[in-house]
Write a protein that holds these residues in place. Sequence first.
Motif: not given
Length: 165
Positions: A105-113, A25-38
């Motif tokens: 709301y969403e949380v973006f982890v800027p790396r793979a899990i 997935s990509r955030d608003h700035e184009g970084r790759a990562g994973v979207f999630c929620l607590p």
Amino acid sequence: MTLFTHLSPADDIRSIRRAGIRARSRDHEGRAGVFCLPVMPSYQITHQWGRELHRRGGRRTMVAVDFRLPDDEPVLVGRYNHRHIERTSAEAAALIAGCEDARGYEVFVPRAIGAREIHRVRGVNRVTGWRYMPNAHGRFPCPCCLARGEYGSAKIRKKAESRGY
């Protein structure tokens, strides 16, 4: 360690258990990562994206992948259509838990899990959540926000043109 959940198509279960969640997935700035929620006490808030992802992605069955992050790991948190702020994973979970209305709301982890970080994979109720945006019931969807070729987008654009949007 803070427990988060990521919604994924059920077709990806074997791959996720073997190699973890890829950062595709990509955030608003184009970084790759994973979207999630607590993981929250409210099932609806924890799985709020399920209905939107199901309808937009066209997948029949979604699963929740629960994983743990260290409390001091930096993540990005915010509403889906606003700029995200950097916080630790524990601060992000507390921010969402403290909101009066945490929908959107969403949380973006800027790396793979990694596969070792995954706690469990489970099925989710696919009718939980909202469509287009929180509180959208009774409001016409924005035609410019829909991708071409997306299910129903031509009909929505045609209706918008007749209304003068």
